[in-house]
Design a protein around this motif. Structure first.
Motif, PDB file in Angstrom:
ATOM      1  N   ALA A 133     -14.591   1.896   5.186  1.00  0.00           N
ATOM      2  CA  ALA A 133     -13.856   2.368   4.007  1.00  0.00           C
ATOM      3  C   ALA A 133     -14.761   2.427   2.772  1.00  0.00           C
ATOM      4  O   ALA A 133     -14.337   2.888   1.721  1.00  0.00           O
ATOM      5  CB  ALA A 133     -12.647   1.473   3.738  1.00  0.00           C
TER       6      ALA A 133
ATOM      7  N   HIS B  34     -18.217  -1.978   5.914  1.00  0.00           N
ATOM      8  CA  HIS B  34     -16.887  -1.503   6.326  1.00  0.00           C
ATOM      9  C   HIS B  34     -16.814   0.007   6.130  1.00  0.00           C
ATOM     10  O   HIS B  34     -17.265   0.528   5.105  1.00  0.00           O
ATOM     11  CB  HIS B  34     -15.802  -2.196   5.501  1.00  0.00           C
TER      12      HIS B  34
ATOM     13  N   ARG C  38     -13.915 -10.351   8.026  1.00  0.00           N
ATOM     14  CA  ARG C  38     -13.598 -10.683   9.409  1.00  0.00           C
ATOM     15  C   ARG C  38     -14.479  -9.837  10.314  1.00  0.00           C
ATOM     16  O   ARG C  38     -14.837  -8.710   9.966  1.00  0.00           O
ATOM     17  CB  ARG C  38     -12.137 -10.291   9.638  1.00  0.00           C
TER      18      ARG C  38
ATOM     19  N   TYR D 274       0.853  -1.187   0.000  1.00  0.00           N
ATOM     20  CA  TYR D 274       0.000   0.000   0.000  1.00  0.00           C
ATOM     21  C   TYR D 274       0.890   1.239   0.000  1.00  0.00           C
ATOM     22  O   TYR D 274       1.955   1.250   0.611  1.00  0.00           O
ATOM     23  CB  TYR D 274      -0.860   0.075   1.266  1.00  0.00           C
TER      24      TYR D 274
ATOM     25  N   ARG E 228     -17.679  -0.064  14.887  1.00  0.00           N
ATOM     26  CA  ARG E 228     -18.103  -0.805  13.698  1.00  0.00           C
ATOM     27  C   ARG E 228     -19.579  -1.215  13.798  1.00  0.00           C
ATOM     28  O   ARG E 228     -20.296  -1.211  12.796  1.00  0.00           O
ATOM     29  CB  ARG E 228     -17.213  -2.045  13.511  1.00  0.00           C
TER      30      ARG E 228
ATOM     31  N   PRO F  53      -3.925   0.987  -2.560  1.00  0.00           N
ATOM     32  CA  PRO F  53      -3.295  -0.316  -2.789  1.00  0.00           C
ATOM     33  C   PRO F  53      -2.403  -0.241  -4.026  1.00  0.00           C
ATOM     34  O   PRO F  53      -2.740   0.445  -4.989  1.00  0.00           O
ATOM     35  CB  PRO F  53      -4.473  -1.252  -3.048  1.00  0.00           C
TER      36      PRO F  53
ATOM     37  N   VAL G  53      -9.652 -11.264   1.845  1.00  0.00           N
ATOM     38  CA  VAL G  53      -8.725 -11.599   2.917  1.00  0.00           C
ATOM     39  C   VAL G  53      -9.533 -12.295   4.007  1.00  0.00           C
ATOM     40  O   VAL G  53     -10.359 -11.678   4.680  1.00  0.00           O
ATOM     41  CB  VAL G  53      -8.074 -10.330   3.491  1.00  0.00           C
TER      42      VAL G  53
ATOM     43  N   LYS H 171     -13.600  -2.880  -4.721  1.00  0.00           N
ATOM     44  CA  LYS H 171     -12.806  -2.214  -3.685  1.00  0.00           C
ATOM     45  C   LYS H 171     -12.516  -3.182  -2.536  1.00  0.00           C
ATOM     46  O   LYS H 171     -11.409  -3.210  -2.016  1.00  0.00           O
ATOM     47  CB  LYS H 171     -13.505  -0.965  -3.160  1.00  0.00           C
TER      48      LYS H 171
ATOM     49  N   ASP I  60      -3.948  -6.493   5.399  1.00  0.00           N
ATOM     50  CA  ASP I  60      -5.245  -6.018   4.930  1.00  0.00           C
ATOM     51  C   ASP I  60      -5.415  -4.544   5.280  1.00  0.00           C
ATOM     52  O   ASP I  60      -4.579  -3.964   5.981  1.00  0.00           O
ATOM     53  CB  ASP I  60      -6.389  -6.861   5.528  1.00  0.00           C
ATOM     54  N   LEU I  61      -6.522  -3.985   4.787  1.00  0.00           N
ATOM     55  CA  LEU I  61      -6.760  -2.554   4.960  1.00  0.00           C
ATOM     56  C   LEU I  61      -6.889  -2.157   6.435  1.00  0.00           C
ATOM     57  O   LEU I  61      -6.466  -1.067   6.830  1.00  0.00           O
ATOM     58  CB  LEU I  61      -8.023  -2.143   4.189  1.00  0.00           C
ATOM     59  N   ASP I  62      -7.462  -3.029   7.254  1.00  0.00           N
ATOM     60  CA  ASP I  62      -7.606  -2.697   8.676  1.00  0.00           C
ATOM     61  C   ASP I  62      -6.243  -2.505   9.341  1.00  0.00           C
ATOM     62  O   ASP I  62      -6.069  -1.629  10.182  1.00  0.00           O
ATOM     63  CB  ASP I  62      -8.399  -3.787   9.407  1.00  0.00           C
TER      64      ASP I  62
ATOM     65  N   THR J 177      -9.669  -5.470  -3.926  1.00  0.00           N
ATOM     66  CA  THR J 177      -8.351  -4.887  -4.238  1.00  0.00           C
ATOM     67  C   THR J 177      -7.757  -4.107  -3.076  1.00  0.00           C
ATOM     68  O   THR J 177      -6.547  -4.105  -2.899  1.00  0.00           O
ATOM     69  CB  THR J 177      -8.396  -3.981  -5.486  1.00  0.00           C
ATOM     70  N   ALA J 178      -8.586  -3.441  -2.297  1.00  0.00           N
ATOM     71  CA  ALA J 178      -8.025  -2.724  -1.139  1.00  0.00           C
ATOM     72  C   ALA J 178      -7.848  -3.683   0.035  1.00  0.00           C
ATOM     73  O   ALA J 178      -7.334  -3.301   1.065  1.00  0.00           O
ATOM     74  CB  ALA J 178      -8.931  -1.557  -0.744  1.00  0.00           C
ATOM     75  N   ARG J 179      -8.303  -4.920  -0.126  1.00  0.00           N
ATOM     76  CA  ARG J 179      -8.194  -5.955   0.907  1.00  0.00           C
ATOM     77  C   ARG J 179      -8.901  -5.548   2.193  1.00  0.00           C
ATOM     78  O   ARG J 179      -8.290  -5.484   3.261  1.00  0.00           O
ATOM     79  CB  ARG J 179      -6.724  -6.302   1.166  1.00  0.00           C
ATOM     80  N   ILE J 180     -10.178  -5.263   2.034  1.00  0.00           N
ATOM     81  CA  ILE J 180     -11.026  -5.093   3.222  1.00  0.00           C
ATOM     82  C   ILE J 180     -11.243  -6.507   3.757  1.00  0.00           C
ATOM     83  O   ILE J 180     -11.735  -7.365   3.036  1.00  0.00           O
ATOM     84  CB  ILE J 180     -12.361  -4.418   2.839  1.00  0.00           C
ATOM     85  N   PRO J 181     -10.827  -6.771   4.998  1.00  0.00           N
ATOM     86  CA  PRO J 181     -10.843  -8.172   5.446  1.00  0.00           C
ATOM     87  C   PRO J 181     -12.235  -8.703   5.712  1.00  0.00           C
ATOM     88  O   PRO J 181     -13.124  -7.969   6.141  1.00  0.00           O
ATOM     89  CB  PRO J 181     -10.017  -8.138   6.735  1.00  0.00           C
TER      90      PRO J 181
END
Lengths: 118, 406
Positions: free
Chosen positions: B115, B113, B167, A4, B177, A113, B88, B158, A88-90, B161-165
């Motif tokens: 984001a 999320h 989880r 990133y 959250r 990213p 992820v 998004k 990951d983003l978190d 590709t941005a890897r929002i997990p």
């Protein structure tokens, strides 16, 4: 793991107006970010102020034109960056939250990213 | 037989969709693929069940079909050496080690999320968690199907590709959250409760989906006071749904509603949940709103409403949620407690509030107090202002009627 780019945007006038004490606190926060991120930071640099930028682009006659100033003529500009890797983003946002630029009203950190070409 | 099967598929769709999609998303690591396979499993059910009979465990049948379809596709991709960005995930989950270990919760928290824009969060939740078709989601938010399809695709891209997990959040960020999730549920509920445009005031499909989401969240996070309070608010508000529109389609004010049409079991459930929420923690914004709805629900008539209590609750709500709309509701309650002149005075500071400049309820409330004070021409222009600002047909008819009666 993915890469990133953390793009640090802000108002160069506000950065220029910071006192030596403010810079010390600022640098300490960056040091804390680096300590927390450890080997996840692949690279990071502070950039010279946007007005110092030179932009190169195609001119109307097919040649190249050099212009004085940044590509985007906005009040805020890119002040620096970190290239990091994270799961990951978190994880990225948790680290980026340590950067002093996310607290100041005139600046922010954009998380992008990096394209993975495999 | 066919109607019987259709009903069984519809029931399975409502009960099993979220679980199916959530499991498939984790095992395939691909939201888009999970969506396609689950969709296809339901389409298969419509073809196969009339012949083979309805399976004893429809969920298991659908899971097997969706999973096989996903495995085929993953094999095909492997053969083509196509690499797509995957969700992820934490990999196969080994037994319930935490109260939040549920695939449906993973799916909800991923869709909501922070984001992602709230628009995208709500659209993803309706499509992926509730299983609405893209067309249905588009109609909920009054955009074209193509626009909604693009919005959903962009949001899913998004996430990957941005890897929002995929989880459930860590304990330190859970509270924030959960609030994001509840805002989305509340948005879906509000959209259903007063449709922003169109022929009907209430969109029961959206209302029911929001209630399903609220019940699911309460089931999966039983100790969250905020979740209980938000569900209480939805139950208490929707309990009045049948009484809000007259038989000829006219919008009825709280004062005009036939209280015998209010749903007593929803009110009882809502009050019980509100009590539970207040036992578990300090009053959240939803708890105060639910308490206001409960105060209305417990009043035998409009006249018998405890307006002092309502004003007090709105004052406390404004501290937690300093929204101009809350200030407006408080001003209306002041008018009910102290009379139309006091109400008009309480509204006057809000007239310069830019956030309310195009809000039809401010003009409508002002018009009503002016009408009660006999200031006919001022009331007329306030009703006309409200008319310009609303596009819901039922509300428009109500305002026109009031204007005509001046």
């Amino acid at each position: 793991m993915a890469k990133y780019m953390l793009l640090i945007f802000g108002d160069p006038k506000q950065w220029d107006a910071m006192t030596p004490e403010e810079w010390r606190a600022h640098d300490a926060a960056h040091a804390a970010f680096n300590a927390a991120a450890g080997s996840r930071v692949l690279r990071g640099e502070q950039l010279e102020s946007p007005p110092v930028a030179t932009t190169l682009r195609a001119g109307s006659d097919g040649g190249l034109v050099l212009t004085d100033g940044p590509f985007l003529e906005t009040k805020e500009g890119l002040g620096g960056y970190y290239l990091i890797q994270a799961d990951d983003l978190d994880e990225v946002t948790k680290l980026a939250a340590l950067l002093p630029e996310v607290r100041a009203a005139h600046s922010a950190v954009e998380i992008r990213p990096v394209v993975d070409h495999g | 037989m066919s109607a019987h099967v259709d009903a069984a598929v519809a029931l399975a769709h409502r009960r099993e969709w979220a679980q199916l999609l959530a499991v498939l998303a984790r095992t395939t690591g691909d939201l888009e693929l999970a969506e396609e396979c689950v969709q296809e499993a339901f389409a298969q059910a419509l073809v196969v069940w009339p012949v083979s009979g309805i399976p004893d465990r429809p969920g298991a049948w659908l899971t097997r079909v969706a999973r096989n379809r996903a495995l085929d596709e993953l094999r095909r991709r492997a053969a083509l050496r196509r690499r797509l960005p995957l969700l992820v995930t934490d990999g196969p989950v080994s037994g319930p080690d935490s109260a939040l270990d549920d695939d449906r919760l993973r799916l909800i928290f991923t869709c909501c999320h922070p984001a992602l824009s709230q628009e995208a969060q709500a659209a993803l939740t309706l499509r992926l968690v509730c299983g609405l078709s893209t067309g249905e989601v588009a109609r909920a938010f009054l955009v074209s199907e193509a626009t909604m399809a693009a919005r959903l695709t962009r949001a899913k891209k998004k996430i990957a590709t941005a890897r929002i997990p995929y989880r459930t959040p860590a304990p330190e960020s859970l509270g924030a959250r959960v609030s994001v999730v509840l805002e989305v549920v509340q948005l879906i509920f509000t959209t259903g409760h007063t449709a922003p445009a169109g022929p009907g005031l209430v969109r029961h499909d959206l209302l029911d989906r929001a209630l399903d989401l609220g019940r699911l969240l309460h089931l999966l996070m039983p100790t969250s006071a905020e979740v209980a309070a938000q569900l209480a608010l939805m139950l208490l508000t929707s309990a009045r749904a049948a009484a809000r529109v007259s038989s000829d389609g006219r919008l009825l004010l709280l004062s005009e509603q036939d209280r015998s049409l209010w749903n007593p079991s929803r009110i009882a459930q809502g009050v019980a949940l509100l009590d539970e929420a207040l036992r578990r923690g300090p009053a959240s914004r939803y708890a105060l709103q639910a308490a206001i709805a409960a105060t209305h629900a417990s009043a035998a008539s409009w006249e018998a409403t405890d307006w002092a209590e309502i004003v007090e609750l709105y004052s406390r709500l404004f501290v937690l949620w300093p929204s101009p709309v809350v200030a407006l509701n408080r001003a209306v309650a002041v008018g009910m407690r102290d009379g139309p002149a006091a109400g008009l005075a309480a509204l006057s500071p809000l007239l310069s509030e830019p956030a309310l400049a195009t809000y039809p309820y401010l003009s409508a409330a002002r018009a009503d107090f002016l009408r009660q004070l006999g200031r006919v021409s001022e009331a007329a222009s306030a009703y006309e202002e409200a008319l310009v600002l609303t596009s819901n047909d039922v509300e428009r008819r109500f305002l026109l009627e009031r204007l005509g009666a001046l």
